[in-house]
Design an enzyme around this catalytic site. Structure first.
Site, mmCIF file in Angstrom:
data_model
loop_
_atom_site.group_PDB
_atom_site.id
_atom_site.type_symbol
_atom_site.label_atom_id
_atom_site.label_comp_id
_atom_site.label_asym_id
_atom_site.label_seq_id
_atom_site.Cartn_x
_atom_site.Cartn_y
_atom_site.Cartn_z
ATOM 1 N N HIS A 7 14.266 22.357 -39.883
ATOM 2 C CA HIS A 7 13.553 23.540 -39.396
ATOM 3 C C HIS A 7 13.234 24.485 -40.547
ATOM 4 O O HIS A 7 14.117 24.788 -41.352
ATOM 5 C CB HIS A 7 14.389 24.283 -38.356
ATOM 6 C CG HIS A 7 14.581 23.525 -37.082
ATOM 7 N ND1 HIS A 7 13.625 23.481 -36.089
ATOM 8 C CD2 HIS A 7 15.619 22.774 -36.636
ATOM 9 C CE1 HIS A 7 14.068 22.735 -35.086
ATOM 10 N NE2 HIS A 7 15.272 22.287 -35.396
ATOM 11 N N PRO A 8 12.002 24.975 -40.619
ATOM 12 C CA PRO A 8 11.690 25.992 -41.633
ATOM 13 C C PRO A 8 12.260 27.337 -41.207
ATOM 14 O O PRO A 8 12.586 27.526 -40.020
ATOM 15 C CB PRO A 8 10.158 26.032 -41.615
ATOM 16 C CG PRO A 8 9.812 25.680 -40.200
ATOM 17 C CD PRO A 8 10.842 24.663 -39.772
ATOM 18 N N GLU B 114 5.617 26.891 -31.759
ATOM 19 C CA GLU B 114 6.814 27.615 -31.336
ATOM 20 C C GLU B 114 6.956 28.953 -32.067
ATOM 21 O O GLU B 114 7.547 29.888 -31.528
ATOM 22 C CB GLU B 114 8.046 26.738 -31.580
ATOM 23 C CG GLU B 114 8.146 25.558 -30.628
ATOM 24 C CD GLU B 114 8.983 24.402 -31.161
ATOM 25 O OE1 GLU B 114 9.053 23.370 -30.482
ATOM 26 O OE2 GLU B 114 9.535 24.538 -32.274
ATOM 27 N N PHE C 131 18.747 30.042 -40.266
ATOM 28 C CA PHE C 131 18.942 30.716 -38.976
ATOM 29 C C PHE C 131 18.132 29.980 -37.928
ATOM 30 O O PHE C 131 16.918 29.856 -38.024
ATOM 31 C CB PHE C 131 18.486 32.171 -39.055
ATOM 32 C CG PHE C 131 18.475 32.873 -37.722
ATOM 33 C CD1 PHE C 131 19.666 33.153 -37.069
ATOM 34 C CD2 PHE C 131 17.281 33.233 -37.113
ATOM 35 C CE1 PHE C 131 19.661 33.800 -35.832
ATOM 36 C CE2 PHE C 131 17.265 33.873 -35.885
ATOM 37 C CZ PHE C 131 18.466 34.167 -35.243
ATOM 38 N N ILE D 275 16.919 29.429 -34.004
ATOM 39 C CA ILE D 275 16.717 30.074 -32.716
ATOM 40 C C ILE D 275 15.542 29.403 -32.025
ATOM 41 O O ILE D 275 14.592 28.965 -32.691
ATOM 42 C CB ILE D 275 16.456 31.596 -32.881
ATOM 43 C CG1 ILE D 275 16.401 32.290 -31.515
ATOM 44 C CG2 ILE D 275 15.191 31.854 -33.678
ATOM 45 C CD1 ILE D 275 16.364 33.816 -31.626
ATOM 46 N N ALA E 265 12.449 29.740 -30.831
ATOM 47 C CA ALA E 265 11.535 30.857 -31.080
ATOM 48 C C ALA E 265 10.335 30.885 -30.147
ATOM 49 O O ALA E 265 9.558 31.843 -30.174
ATOM 50 C CB ALA E 265 11.038 30.797 -32.533
#
Length: 335
Positions: A59-60, A82, A113, A115, A117
């Protein structure tokens, strides 16, 4: 309705190669629900710590979807979708603040981090990042794994939606039920995680509002194509006329006051239509969709959905989606 997906498809849903192999070995799945059941078992019981970290690394950082971390073109495309709401609601200063907090988080925990999104604004994401930052590493590692599972569920739904031919009432109702259940699962998991984070982070439950998004949201699904409908203008209005409620057929009265407007993103979700408030005002609301511009050859020039929020529902969330085809539409209350 079997899944017919391969390892590459599942790698787009989760960056863990172990997860993708196990899902491919367990497939085909007759339904979306069966796929989710297998995914949860594999993610939490068969993928080890290294696999979790491998998935996190795919994930970026939130706010920078152009970082080429995704392992498939489909995963990269979904990632852009997303994060589209976050980017659409960001300012230069808020993006810079997000970059700084992302770096701070990475230095403390050693992974990005994470989440779910989709549909979340930059201020919402920043608030959640700051709230989770004080957590102990082991607590945050578990929360990140739960967030990854939310993303997996939503991407599996996209995978099934792209594959399904939603051309009949039965298949449309099937898709509605799966999306509703996915939303319910995400909502329930999110509520548990918020409570856990508050307890571990401060030693007591927070007295602040638990909302991380506006109390009224929507998305649009083009059921004739089985995919989200992007670029549709959406308006939210509230009835504030002299009468306590609008009369039947009173669509163009001056009593309707605009609360906010937006356009649906590549996931079919609108941006913020109102502010993030702890308690929503009770009354009659109307969400209108400019469907004629989206589908000029369709039957409906626009669609308006009127609904009532009662005094006892002030603290609830109202997700009012539109499922659209050229000659029909339907809606339901999601979560």
């Amino acid at each position: 309705m079997g899944s017919g997906f391969d390892e590459k498809n599942f790698l787009a849903c989760c960056g863990s190669t172990k997860f993708a192999r196990e899902m491919a070995a367990a497939s085909p799945f007759p339904t979306y629900e069966r796929a989710v059941e297998a995914a949860r078992d594999i993610w939490f019981n068969k993928v080890d710590v290294n696999g979790w970290l491998e998935a996190f690394a795919a994930h970026p950082p939130v706010g920078n979807p152009n970082s080429r971390t995704q392992k498939t073109a489909t995963g990269e495309q979904w990632c852009h979708g997303e994060q589209s709401t976050a980017l659409a609601t960001a300012t230069e200063s808020s993006l810079q603040e997000l970059v700084e907090w992302n770096n701070r988080y990475m230095q403390k925990f050693g992974f990005v981090f994470l989440i779910c999104a989709s549909g979340r604004s930059t201020p919402e994401i920043l608030e959640e990042l700051k709230k989770r930052y004080p957590n102990r590493p082991i607590v945050e590692f578990e929360i990140a794994a739960q967030e990854e599972m939310k993303i997996i569920e939503l991407r599996l739904a996209k995978l099934f939606a792209a594959k399904a031919e939603v051309t009949s009432t039965i298949s449309t109702q099937y898709y509605i039920s799966q999306v509703t259940k996915a939303e319910d699962r995400v909502s329930i998991i999110g509520a548990h995680l918020t409570a856990a984070s508050e307890v571990h982070g401060s030693g007591k439950a927070s007295q602040n509002s638990a909302r991380t998004r506006p109390p009224i949201t929507t998305h649009v699904l083009d059921v004739s194509r089985g995919s989200p409908a992007a670029g549709i203008e959406v308006q939210l209005e509230m009835w504030k006329g002299s009468r306590p409620f609008p009369l039947f057929g009173e669509l163009d009265s001056e009593g309707w006051i605009l609360q906010g407007s937006s356009f649906t993103n590549s996931d079919g979700r609108s941006g913020q239509l109102m502010g993030i408030v702890e308690s929503v005002d009770p009354g009659f609301y109307r969400i209108s969709f400019n469907t004629g511009k989206y589908s000029p050859s369709g039957f409906f020039p626009y669609v308006s959905i009127v609904f009532e929020i009662k005094e006892s529902q002030r603290l609830e969330h109202f997700h009012v989606p539109l499922l659209l085809s050229p000659f029909s539409f339907t809606t339901y209350r999601g979560s």
